[in-house]
Write a protein that holds these residues in place. Sequence first.
Motif, PDB file in Angstrom:
ATOM      1  N   LYS A 119       0.820  -1.211   0.000  1.00 50.67           N
ATOM      2  CA  LYS A 119       0.000   0.000   0.000  1.00 50.67           C
ATOM      3  C   LYS A 119       0.857   1.266   0.000  1.00 50.67           C
ATOM      4  O   LYS A 119       0.374   2.342  -0.325  1.00 50.67           O
ATOM      5  CB  LYS A 119      -0.927   0.010   1.218  1.00 50.67           C
ATOM      6  CG  LYS A 119      -1.962  -1.111   1.229  1.00 50.67           C
ATOM      7  CD  LYS A 119      -2.772  -1.072   2.518  1.00 50.67           C
ATOM      8  CE  LYS A 119      -3.760  -2.221   2.579  1.00 50.67           C
ATOM      9  NZ  LYS A 119      -4.520  -2.212   3.865  1.00 50.67           N
TER      10      LYS A 119
ATOM     11  N   ARG B  31       0.164  -0.549  -4.701  1.00 48.97           N
ATOM     12  CA  ARG B  31      -1.245  -0.632  -5.112  1.00 48.97           C
ATOM     13  C   ARG B  31      -1.577   0.430  -6.155  1.00 48.97           C
ATOM     14  O   ARG B  31      -2.387   0.205  -7.052  1.00 48.97           O
ATOM     15  CB  ARG B  31      -2.154  -0.456  -3.883  1.00 48.97           C
ATOM     16  CG  ARG B  31      -3.638  -0.613  -4.193  1.00 48.97           C
ATOM     17  CD  ARG B  31      -4.462  -0.611  -2.924  1.00 48.97           C
ATOM     18  NE  ARG B  31      -4.287  -1.862  -2.181  1.00 48.97           N
ATOM     19  CZ  ARG B  31      -4.900  -2.139  -1.047  1.00 48.97           C
ATOM     20  NH1 ARG B  31      -5.710  -1.248  -0.490  1.00 48.97           N
ATOM     21  NH2 ARG B  31      -4.703  -3.293  -0.445  1.00 48.97           N
TER      22      ARG B  31
ATOM     23  N   ASN C  10       0.707  -0.305 -10.101  1.00 48.25           N
ATOM     24  CA  ASN C  10       0.544  -1.748  -9.986  1.00 48.25           C
ATOM     25  C   ASN C  10       0.845  -2.553 -11.246  1.00 48.25           C
ATOM     26  O   ASN C  10       0.395  -3.683 -11.382  1.00 48.25           O
ATOM     27  CB  ASN C  10      -0.876  -2.068  -9.492  1.00 48.25           C
ATOM     28  CG  ASN C  10      -1.949  -1.505 -10.405  1.00 48.25           C
ATOM     29  OD1 ASN C  10      -1.663  -0.982 -11.476  1.00 48.25           O
ATOM     30  ND2 ASN C  10      -3.192  -1.612  -9.992  1.00 48.25           N
TER      31      ASN C  10
END
Length: 206
Positions: free
Chosen positions: A14, A89, A92
């Motif tokens: 993340k 994220r 990606n």
Amino acid sequence: MNQKIKKKVNKIYKKKNYKIILNKNKMNRCLIFFSGNGIFFPDTIEEFNKTIEIRDRYEWEQISKDVNAKKVIFMRDIKKNWYQKGISRKINNINKIILLLKKETKKFPEIVLIGSSAGGYLASVVGNYLKKAYVINFAGQVDLIFEGLKLKNKKYQNISRKMKNSTIFYFFSNKNKNDLIHYNLIRKNNNIKFFKFDSNIHGPAV
């Protein structure tokens, strides 16, 4: 990776997983260092905690401390999947990595991309899309099928044709069977300068 380590990896996924260092009074060039799949080893929670969560490790940090460059960028693939899922994220996939690096390097007349193994693989991919790029590749893979990775999107499966648009310095071990497989896929590329090590060790960084 087991489920416990996957949860840890997804937590860090993340985050940005790249960092930029700006240096004053240095040469007007940008260096980009790509970490390989050895960013942490073995694949245990303990090692991941120590190496990634605590040390926040990127490969090449020690070697790059005295480089003569205004901008230095570090990237890592904590999923250890040859950057097929990018670095985070938000970023990606490989296409998004390329777009980010085009933006970060557009003002520089010289760009040098460095990586070993999976990092060398990505350095060569990105070098195909950046003008005035030099690639220093330590035994980066060329066709991921030989690593047991068969991609649905074939664009970055075999990158031998993408290794023709930049100047590449390619280092490999001439007694490592896997290194030789990938070397033989690109040995006729005229833009690549090859350096053979009398060794069976994969990815020697000099």
